[in-house]
Design a protein around this motif. Structure first.
Motif, short mmCIF file in Angstrom:
data_model
loop_
_atom_site.label_atom_id
_atom_site.label_comp_id
_atom_site.label_asym_id
_atom_site.label_seq_id
_atom_site.Cartn_x
_atom_site.Cartn_y
_atom_site.Cartn_z
N ALA A 1 0.86 -1.18 0.00
CA ALA A 1 0.00 0.00 0.00
C ALA A 1 0.89 1.24 0.00
O ALA A 1 2.07 1.17 0.34
CB ALA A 1 -0.93 0.00 1.21
N TYR B 1 -0.90 -11.21 1.77
CA TYR B 1 -2.29 -11.43 1.40
C TYR B 1 -2.56 -12.92 1.34
O TYR B 1 -1.85 -13.67 0.66
CB TYR B 1 -2.54 -10.77 0.03
N LEU C 1 -8.49 -6.96 7.15
CA LEU C 1 -7.19 -6.32 7.37
C LEU C 1 -6.85 -6.47 8.85
O LEU C 1 -7.58 -5.96 9.70
CB LEU C 1 -7.24 -4.85 6.97
N ARG D 1 3.98 -8.62 10.97
CA ARG D 1 2.74 -9.06 10.33
C ARG D 1 2.26 -10.43 10.84
O ARG D 1 1.09 -10.76 10.69
CB ARG D 1 2.92 -9.11 8.81
N ILE E 1 0.00 -7.06 8.12
CA ILE E 1 0.88 -5.99 7.66
C ILE E 1 2.04 -5.73 8.62
O ILE E 1 1.98 -6.03 9.81
CB ILE E 1 0.08 -4.69 7.48
N SER F 1 8.24 -2.71 5.98
CA SER F 1 7.72 -1.35 5.76
C SER F 1 8.68 -0.28 6.28
O SER F 1 8.28 0.87 6.47
CB SER F 1 6.35 -1.18 6.43
N ASP G 1 -2.75 5.20 7.42
CA ASP G 1 -2.22 3.99 6.80
C ASP G 1 -3.33 2.94 6.62
O ASP G 1 -3.33 2.20 5.62
CB ASP G 1 -1.10 3.40 7.65
N THR G 2 -4.25 2.88 7.56
CA THR G 2 -5.37 1.94 7.43
C THR G 2 -6.19 2.24 6.18
O THR G 2 -6.57 1.34 5.44
CB THR G 2 -6.25 2.00 8.69
N TRP H 1 -4.33 1.04 3.20
CA TRP H 1 -4.44 -0.41 3.05
C TRP H 1 -5.80 -0.82 2.49
O TRP H 1 -5.90 -1.72 1.65
CB TRP H 1 -4.18 -1.10 4.39
#
Length: 312
Positions: free
Chosen positions: A19, A30, A41, A51, A81, A89, A107-108, A111
């Motif tokens: 993202a 994913y 999510l 993650r 994530i 990240s 950020d959410t 995503w």
């Protein structure tokens, strides 16, 4: 065995996902449970949690990876994530500690947009674990678009300063530190920074100067007040053996949002593993065991809520 095989196949079919971040991509994994399945999510808990739900401070239980696999076997896709500035990240920002609750909400939203572009989903479920539950609440209450609903797992129901205070007071060994700890919490809750050098050595890491801005932003938020503003479907999941978040938090969220569904899971601890008895050492031992499966009720409780009839 068949369920495990289905989950493994789903994880292979998913793969990496990214993202948009401020300076570089946010990255995650994913797990694709199939075309047209709902997508969750998973928003991670506090500190340098990756993650999979692990962190360098001894947590190796992999609760998010196990959760993703279990949900896939029940027809729910997921994205888990790495937070901005951490792990894969790391390039999203120059300093992962220079963050606020609002940054994580932003950020959410990024995503959600990336997931919808990848999957074609009309909306995305937010599953927030621990501190991630506060982020999910802040996102939904603040009007983040395309949120199907919330699953709050071991999420705070009171301001985090109150929970930290309770945790510190629960350990008798902390008695000599409590006056200084209480003073630091009071100052940060009022928006004032403290000098870590003036605190006893065991507290200096907890109240490091580089994370105080983040703590101040968290302490301003009241999870119950945020829950009262959420209009999407909400599931509150709380384990009875959780050493960090208690049933009182879950009940506070439920009281604030009477339409929410509350699931109290006996024997389940903070990393979603089964614990028999009250021994603290045995409870904490599960934090380091990725081979220990999730407690039996965790995945069905979450999956059944998400795939219930008439869900978005």
């Amino acid at each position: 065995m068949l369920l495990f095989a289905a989950a493994l196949a789903a994880s292979v079919n998913g793969g990496d996902i990214a993202a948009a971040g401020p300076l570089g991509p946010l990255k995650g994994s994913y797990v694709d449970a199939g075309k047209g399945t709902p997508v969750v999510l998973i928003l991670p808990g506090s500190g340098p949690t990756d993650r999979d739900g692990n962190n360098p401070m001894g947590v190796k239980a992999a609760p998010y990876r196990l959760l993703a696999e279990g949900l896939a076997a029940r027809g729910v896709s997921s994205v888990r994530i790495d937070k901005r500035g951490l792990f894969a990240s790391a390039g999203a920002v120059t300093d992962g500690n220079a963050v606020t609750l609002d940054n994580y909400v932003h950020d959410t939203a990024a995503w959600i947009a990336a997931i919808r572009a990848r999957t074609g989903a009309g909306c995305v479920w937010l599953l927030g674990h621990s501190e991630g539950g506060l982020i999910a609440l802040a996102a939904a209450a603040g009007g983040t678009k395309d949120v199907c609903g919330l699953v709050l797992v071991a999420a705070p129901g009171r301001p985090l300063a109150a929970i930290m205070r309770e945790q510190l007071h629960a350990n008798p060994a902390n008695a000599p530190l409590l006056p200084a700890a209480d003073g630091a919490l009071d100052a940060l809750a009022a928006g004032r920074r403290v000098d870590p050098a003036t605190l006893p050595a065991p507290l200096q890491g907890l109240f490091r100067a580089d994370i105080q801005g983040f703590l101040i932003s968290l302490f301003r938020a009241d999870p119950a007040k945020l829950a009262a503003k959420v209009r999407q479907p909400m599931l509150i999941v709380q384990g009875a053996r959780d050493l960090q978040v208690t049933e009182a938090d879950a009940q506070a969220l439920k009281a604030a949002s009477p339409r929410a569904k509350l699931a109290l899971l006996p024997g389940v601890n903070h990393v979603l593993k089964q614990v028999d008895g009250d021994a603290r050492a045995a409870n904490l031992a599960t934090y380091a065991d990725p081979e220990l499966p999730l407690a039996a009720g965790v995945v069905p409780t979450i999956a059944d809520f998400i795939v219930a009839p008439n869900r978005p």
